[in-house]
Design an enzyme around this catalytic site. Sequence first.
Site, PDB file in Angstrom:
ATOM      1  CD  GLU A  47      -3.073   0.768   0.719  1.00  0.00           C
ATOM      2  OE1 GLU A  47      -2.483   2.282   0.279  1.00  0.00           O
ATOM      3  OE2 GLU A  47      -4.638   0.783   0.232  1.00  0.00           O
ATOM      4  CG  ASN A  78      -6.851   3.428   4.718  1.00  0.00           C
ATOM      5  OD1 ASN A  78      -6.916   3.952   3.880  1.00  0.00           O
ATOM      6  ND2 ASN A  78      -7.276   2.277   4.892  1.00  0.00           N
ATOM      7  CD  GLU A 103      -4.373  -4.301   5.967  1.00  0.00           C
ATOM      8  OE1 GLU A 103      -5.223  -3.323   6.360  1.00  0.00           O
ATOM      9  OE2 GLU A 103      -4.672  -5.161   4.997  1.00  0.00           O
ATOM     10  CG  ASN A 111      -9.266   3.373   1.487  1.00  0.00           C
ATOM     11  OD1 ASN A 111      -8.514   3.276   1.681  1.00  0.00           O
ATOM     12  ND2 ASN A 111      -9.656   1.942   1.659  1.00  0.00           N
ATOM     13  CG  ASP A 122      -7.653   0.643  -1.704  1.00  0.00           C
ATOM     14  OD1 ASP A 122      -7.304   1.871  -0.270  1.00  0.00           O
ATOM     15  OD2 ASP A 122      -7.031  -0.537  -0.530  1.00  0.00           O
TER      16      ASP A 122
END
Length: 300
Positions: free
Chosen positions: A43, A130, A154, A187, A233
């Site tokens: 990510e 996030n 996570e 997100n 995302d």
Amino acid sequence: MTITLNAAPQRLRAELVVLDERFTKIAGDEYLECLYDGGRWLEGPAYSPAWRCLVFSDIPNDRLLRWDELSGQVSVFRQPSGHVNGNTIDRAGRLISCSQGDRQVVRTEYDGSRTVLASHLDGRRLNSPNDVVERSDGSIWFTDPPYGITSSYEGYAAEQEIDGCHVYRIAPDGALTVVADDFTRPNGLAFSRDERQLYVVDTPGKHIRRFDVDGEKLTGGEVFAPCEGGMFDGIRLDSAGRVWAAAHEGVHCFDPDGTLIGKLLLPDIVSNLTFGGPKGNRLFITATTSVWSWLSTAQR
């Protein structure tokens, strides 16, 4: 510590899906290049022009990794990382990260030390920051769903202390305020080129919303685009105002009017993306266990 690239195809033919003639204005390499394929769930790609590198997160493995643009080597930037998710490089060249495990937004200073920018709202711990972006006035904006506390995969399983999952603004003086409180799980987020609009993903809602930015506040928030391939995302905008969104089947590209004009398909679920490289026209993509890059005419 330098990490050797695992055995995997170094290149993958770029599969572009043209849905609108406006997408034909974007050309690029015939192949995607695999930069790294040894992650668990990658990510938060952030490109640093000063360092000539890409920093990205391997969340379950609790580490930040660094791909060097000159050598092509991948090394560990920080481990443990606090289960960092999203990252961005601020206008001073410092790394700002969303630490899901520590439930904080942190900044890495020039000497490597870390400064906590946000951790609590009215005495209650944040859920698990996030994704994060900076505005030109020095304010930091981030989303705060609970992914880092719903289990220990996570982050660390814990009770949610804040009622809801919000979008936040950190003022230059450090004051933390809620700027949007009607999300299920916000997100990815990104500002328009003129910073008059903020795009925010609501992952379970399977759409991107667009807000008008009025100084320190947001207004509007109508749905900009729905997701036609799983869920969204991370998102980024290019210099033409097109919105590039990470989706389950690849990267979706939207015209500023909200029309889905094309797709760049990948074999794995895409989590996030960013533009970088010396000319800002290299698209870096994190997709499950791998990092890919595609050189194109679109640029940040």
